[in-house]
Design an enzyme around this catalytic site. Structure first.
Site, short mmCIF file in Angstrom:
data_model
loop_
_atom_site.label_atom_id
_atom_site.label_comp_id
_atom_site.label_asym_id
_atom_site.label_seq_id
_atom_site.Cartn_x
_atom_site.Cartn_y
_atom_site.Cartn_z
N GLY A 11 0.86 -1.18 0.00
CA GLY A 11 0.00 0.00 0.00
C GLY A 11 0.89 1.22 0.00
N ASN A 104 -6.30 3.39 9.21
CA ASN A 104 -7.22 3.89 10.25
C ASN A 104 -8.40 2.94 10.41
OD1 ASN A 104 -6.35 6.12 11.60
ND2 ASN A 104 -7.12 7.57 10.08
N SER A 130 -0.31 8.26 13.75
CA SER A 130 -0.78 9.64 13.62
C SER A 130 0.35 10.56 13.20
CB SER A 130 -1.36 10.15 14.93
OG SER A 130 -1.75 11.51 14.77
N GLY A 131 -0.03 11.59 12.48
CA GLY A 131 0.97 12.58 12.08
C GLY A 131 0.88 12.91 10.60
N GLY A 132 -0.08 12.25 9.92
CA GLY A 132 -0.27 12.54 8.50
C GLY A 132 0.95 12.14 7.69
N LYS A 184 -5.94 5.15 18.96
CA LYS A 184 -5.84 6.09 17.83
C LYS A 184 -7.18 6.78 17.58
CE LYS A 184 -4.47 8.32 14.18
NZ LYS A 184 -5.08 8.13 12.94
N HIS A 187 -7.58 9.37 20.18
CA HIS A 187 -6.67 10.46 19.80
C HIS A 187 -7.36 11.37 18.78
CE1 HIS A 187 -4.01 12.13 16.73
NE2 HIS A 187 -3.09 12.28 17.67
N ASN A 188 -7.96 10.78 17.77
CA ASN A 188 -8.61 11.59 16.74
C ASN A 188 -9.83 12.33 17.30
OD1 ASN A 188 -6.72 10.30 15.15
ND2 ASN A 188 -8.11 10.08 13.42
N ARG A 289 -19.37 20.30 13.80
CA ARG A 289 -19.04 20.10 12.37
C ARG A 289 -20.32 19.76 11.61
NH1 ARG A 289 -13.28 16.99 11.45
NH2 ARG A 289 -12.08 18.08 13.04
N ARG A 448 -38.89 8.36 36.03
CA ARG A 448 -38.84 7.05 35.37
C ARG A 448 -39.64 6.03 36.17
NH1 ARG A 448 -34.04 4.68 35.33
NH2 ARG A 448 -34.39 3.51 33.42
P1 NBP Z 1 -5.59 5.78 0.79
O1 NBP Z 1 -6.44 5.66 2.00
O2 NBP Z 1 -5.93 6.80 -0.22
O3 NBP Z 1 -5.55 4.35 0.06
C1 NBP Z 1 -4.87 4.17 -1.16
C2 NBP Z 1 -4.10 2.87 -1.13
O4 NBP Z 1 -4.99 1.75 -0.92
C3 NBP Z 1 -3.41 2.61 -2.46
O5 NBP Z 1 -2.18 1.98 -2.21
C4 NBP Z 1 -4.38 1.66 -3.14
O6 NBP Z 1 -3.80 0.87 -4.14
C5 NBP Z 1 -4.78 0.82 -1.99
N1 NBP Z 1 -5.98 -0.02 -2.22
C6 NBP Z 1 -7.28 0.33 -2.36
BR1 NBP Z 1 -7.90 2.04 -2.37
N2 NBP Z 1 -8.09 -0.69 -2.54
C7 NBP Z 1 -7.30 -1.77 -2.52
C8 NBP Z 1 -7.54 -3.16 -2.66
N3 NBP Z 1 -8.77 -3.63 -2.82
N4 NBP Z 1 -6.48 -3.99 -2.62
C9 NBP Z 1 -5.24 -3.52 -2.44
N5 NBP Z 1 -4.95 -2.21 -2.29
C10 NBP Z 1 -5.96 -1.35 -2.33
O7 NBP Z 1 -4.04 5.96 1.20
P2 NBP Z 1 -3.38 6.88 2.32
O8 NBP Z 1 -3.95 8.27 2.34
O9 NBP Z 1 -1.91 6.70 2.13
O10 NBP Z 1 -3.80 6.20 3.70
C11 NBP Z 1 -3.50 4.86 4.00
C12 NBP Z 1 -4.10 4.49 5.34
O11 NBP Z 1 -3.52 5.33 6.33
C13 NBP Z 1 -5.60 4.69 5.44
O12 NBP Z 1 -6.17 3.68 6.21
C14 NBP Z 1 -5.72 6.02 6.14
O13 NBP Z 1 -6.95 6.16 6.84
C15 NBP Z 1 -4.55 5.97 7.08
N6 NBP Z 1 -4.04 7.24 7.55
C16 NBP Z 1 -3.93 8.29 6.72
C17 NBP Z 1 -3.45 9.50 7.17
C18 NBP Z 1 -3.29 10.67 6.25
O14 NBP Z 1 -2.92 11.74 6.73
N7 NBP Z 1 -3.54 10.51 4.94
C19 NBP Z 1 -3.05 9.63 8.49
C20 NBP Z 1 -3.14 8.52 9.32
C21 NBP Z 1 -3.64 7.34 8.83
P3 NBP Z 1 -3.77 1.40 -5.68
O15 NBP Z 1 -2.61 2.35 -5.75
O16 NBP Z 1 -3.54 0.18 -6.47
O17 NBP Z 1 -5.07 2.06 -5.96
#
Ligand code: NBP
Length: 478
Positions: A11, A104, A130-132, A184, A187-188, A289, A448
Site C-alpha cells: 500500500g 485507520n 498519527s501525524g499525516g 488512535k 486520539h482523533n 461540524r 422514570r
Molecule cells: P488511501 O487511503 O488513499 O488508500 C490508497 C491505497 O490503498 C493505495 O495503495 C491503493 O492501491 C490501496 N488499495 C485500495 Br484504495 N483498494 C485496494 C484493494 N482492494 N487492494 C489492495 N490495495 C488497495 O491511502 P493513504 O492516504 O496513504 O492512507 C493509508 C491508510 O492510512 C488509510 O487507512 C488512512 O486512513 C490511514 N491514515 C492516513 C493519514 C493521512 O494523513 N492521509 C493519516 C493517518 C492514517 P492502488 O494504488 O492500487 O489504488
C-alpha cells in the site's frame, strides 16, 4: 528471490510510501508492494537512493522477499481494501509471521481480524499511526496493539522510526487486539475537540476584539509560547496569518465554513455512548461540524431566528484575551480528561490494561495533538495510575481552578452575545456536573419510576424501591 527484507510495506499511497521511506532511512531493508505496480516503481525511482528497497510486482514475490518471521505493514484504504489485502496475503504467510495494519481501521474490525489471524498462528497488530504524511516520513506517533510477543520483534523497528521527544520514542505497546486502533480513535476524537475549542476561541477573539485574522494569528503565536504550546495552536497561528493569493484577503475568510466529520470523530462519539462515558467535548465538536454542514437548516434559521443578543463590549483587550486563553486551556483539559476516561472504560471492558500515562507520553511528538501539557498528563498518571478523573489530579485541579472565573465569564459573555461556543460551554457544564454534590438525576429517576416502574435507589438506605404512583403511593422494596 532472497528473503532479505527486514520489513515490508504494501500500500504505497502517500502514507505507505512515506512510512517505507522512513524505514529505509533508518537502515532497514524494506520490501515494497502496491496493488498497482506504478506506485511501487515511482517510489523506487524517486526515493530509491534513500535506502535499501526491494520492490515486487506480485504479492507472492513481496512475501518471498521478507526474512522470517515476516513483518508486513498494510497501509491501504481502511475497510474492504484491508480485508482484500489480508485475504491475499495470509495464504502466503507462515506461523509466527506478523501482519501490521497501520491504516485507520475501526477497532471492532481489528478485534475480528486479530481473532481470525490468531487462529492461523499469525500475529495481527492493529496499529494507530498519527501525524499525516509528514509524520509518516519523519517520525509519527505509533500505537501498536496485538500480542506482547509480536511487540518484542516489531516494537524496536517501530520505535526506531517513530518521533522522539527528549530521546523517548513516541511508540509503545498499547494492549491486545483492538487496543492500538482504539487509542488512535480516541486520539482523533480529542483532536476534534481540540480543533473545535481553538475555533471557538478564534471566533470569540474575532467578535470581541474586531481583530483581523492576522492579528488573531499573532495572539495564537503568543499563546504557543506558554501552557497551550502545541502543534494545533502553532498551525492555527500560521493559517490565520496566511493571505489568499487570489483575493488578497485573509485565507480563513475565503474558506467555506462547512466542516466534515468523516470517520473517527463519529466512531469515538458512538463508542462513548456505548460505554456510557460522557465525552461531551468530543461530541460537541463532532456535532458542531455536523451543524456547520447543515446547509438547508442554516439557511432557514438565518432568515427566521432572532438573536436578541448584546454584542460583546470589550474594554480591556488584554484581559479579554487572557480570559479566552484560560477558558481554552480549561476546556481543553476537560476534553482530554474525558478522552482518558473513555480509554479507561474501554480498557476495563476489553481487558486491555492500557497505561494511560504511556499514551500521553507517545502523543507528545509526531501526532496531531502533540502538546506541551501532555507531559503533565503523564506525570498525573505516574502519581496515580488508577486516577479516577484526570481533572482531579492536583496539578489540573489548580490549573483549571485558577482559570475558572475567566472560563465562566467567557461562557456567559458568549451566551449573552449570541456567539455559539458549544465546546467551551458544555465543558464548563461537565465540570460543574462532575463536581456537584447532588445532581437533578434524582428527579429523572423519580420520573422514570412514575411512568415506567423503573425503580430507584434511595440516598438514605440500601435497596431498590418502587412507589405505587397510581394507587396509594406507598413505597415497596423491589
Ligand atoms: P488511501 O487511503 O488513499 O488508500 C490508497 C491505497 O490503498 C493505495 O495503495 C491503493 O492501491 C490501496 N488499495 C485500495 Br484504495 N483498494 C485496494 C484493494 N482492494 N487492494 C489492495 N490495495 C488497495 O491511502 P493513504 O492516504 O496513504 O492512507 C493509508 C491508510 O492510512 C488509510 O487507512 C488512512 O486512513 C490511514 N491514515 C492516513 C493519514 C493521512 O494523513 N492521509 C493519516 C493517518 C492514517 P492502488 O494504488 O492500487 O489504488
Amino acid at each position: 528471490m532472497t528473503a532479505r527484507a527486514q520489513i515490508g510495506v504494501t500500500g504505497l499511497a502517500v502514507m505507505g510510501r512515506n512510512l517505507a521511506r522512513n524505514f529505509a532511512r533508518h537502515g532497514y531493508t524494506v520490501a515494497v508492494h502496491n496493488r498497482s505496480f506504478a506506485k511501487t516503481q515511482s517510489l523506487v525511482d524517486e526515493a530509491g537512493s534513500e535506502g535499501d528497497f526491494v520492490p515486487s510486482e506480485s504479492m507472492a514475490d513481496f512475501v518471498a522477499s521478507l526474512a522470517r518471521p515476516r513483518k508486513v505493514v498494510i497501509m491501504v484504504k481502511a475497510g474492504a481494501a484491508t480485508d482484500a489485502v489480508i485475504d491475499e496475503l495470509v495464504p502466503l504467510l507462515e506461523s509466527g509471521d506478523i501482519v501490521v495494519d497501520a491504516g485507520n481501521a475501526h477497532f471492532p474490525d481489528t478485534i475480528r481480524r486479530e481473532e481470525a489471524l490468531a487462529a492461523k498462528g499469525l500475529h495481527f497488530v492493529g496499529t494507530g499511526v498519527s501525524g499525516g504524511e509528514e509524520g509518516a516520513l519523519n517520525g509519527p506517533s505509533i500505537m501498536p496493539g496485538g500480542t506482547r510477543e509480536s511487540y518484542e520483534s516489531l516494537g524496536p523497528i517501530l520505535e526506531a522510526i517513530s518521533a522522539k521527544v527528549d530521546g523517548t520514542p513516541c511508540c509503545t505497546y498499547v494492549g491486545p487486539n483492538g487496543a492500538g486502533h482504539f487509542v488512535k480513535m480516541v486520539h482523533n476524537g480529542i483532536e476534534y475537540a481540540d480543533m473545535q475549542l481553538i475555533a471557538e476561541a478564534y471566533d470569540l477573539l474575532k467578535q470581541g476584539l474586531g481583530a483581523s485574522a492576522a492579528e488573531i494569528g499573532q495572539i495564537f503565536a503568543e499563546w504557543n509560547t506558554g501552557d497551550l504550546e502545541s502543534f494545533l495552536i502553532e498551525i492555527t497561528a500560521d493559517v490565520l496569518q496566511h493571505v489568499d493569493a487570489a483575493t488578497g484577503s485573509a485565507f480563513v475568510d475565503v474558506v467555506l465554513d462547512q466542516a466534515e466529520q468523516k470517520g473517527t470523530g463519529r466512531w469515538t462519539v458512538q463508542n462513548g455512548l456505548d460505554l456510557g462515558v460522557p465525552i461531551t467535548g468530543i461530541a460537541e465538536a463532532t456535532f458542531a461540524r455536523a451543524l456547520s454542514g447543515s446547509v438547508p437548516q442554516r439557511e432557514a434559521a438565518r432568515a427566521a431566528l432572532r438573536a436578541d443578543a448584546t454584542p460583546l463590549q470589550v474594554t480591556d483587550r488584554a484581559a479579554f484575551i487572557e480570559d479566552v486563553r484560560q477558558a481554552l486551556y480549561a476546556s481543553k483539559v476537560v476534553a482530554y480528561s474525558q478522552g482518558f476516561d473513555q480509554i479507561a472504560a474501554a480498557s476495563a471492558e476489553h481487558g486491555w490494561d492500557i497505561d494511560r500515562g504511556a499514551m500521553a507520553r507517545i502523543w507528545r511528538g509526531g501526532c496531531i495533538i502533540r502538546a506541551r501539557f501532555l507531559n503533565r498528563i503523564t506525570e498525573a498518571y505516574e502519581r496515580d495510575q488508577d486516577l479516577a478523573l484526570l481533572l482531579a489530579d492536583p496539578y489540573f485541579t489548580d490549573a483549571v481552578g485558577n482559570g475558572l472565573a475567566a472560563w465562566r465569564r467567557v461562557v456567559a459573555q458568549a451566551a449573552t452575545a449570541g456567539i455559539p461556543a458549544p465546546a467551551f460551554s458544555s465543558s464548563l457544564a461537565y465540570y460543574d456536573g462532575v463536581r456537584a454534590d447532588r445532581l437533578p438525576a434524582a428527579l429523572i429517576q423519580a420520573q422514570r419510576d412514575f411512568f415506567g416502574a423503573h425503580t430507584y435507589r434511595r440516598a438514605d438506605r440500601e435497596g431498590t424501591f418502587h412507589t405505587e404512583w397510581s394507587a396509594d403511593r406507598s413505597e415497596q422494596e423491589a
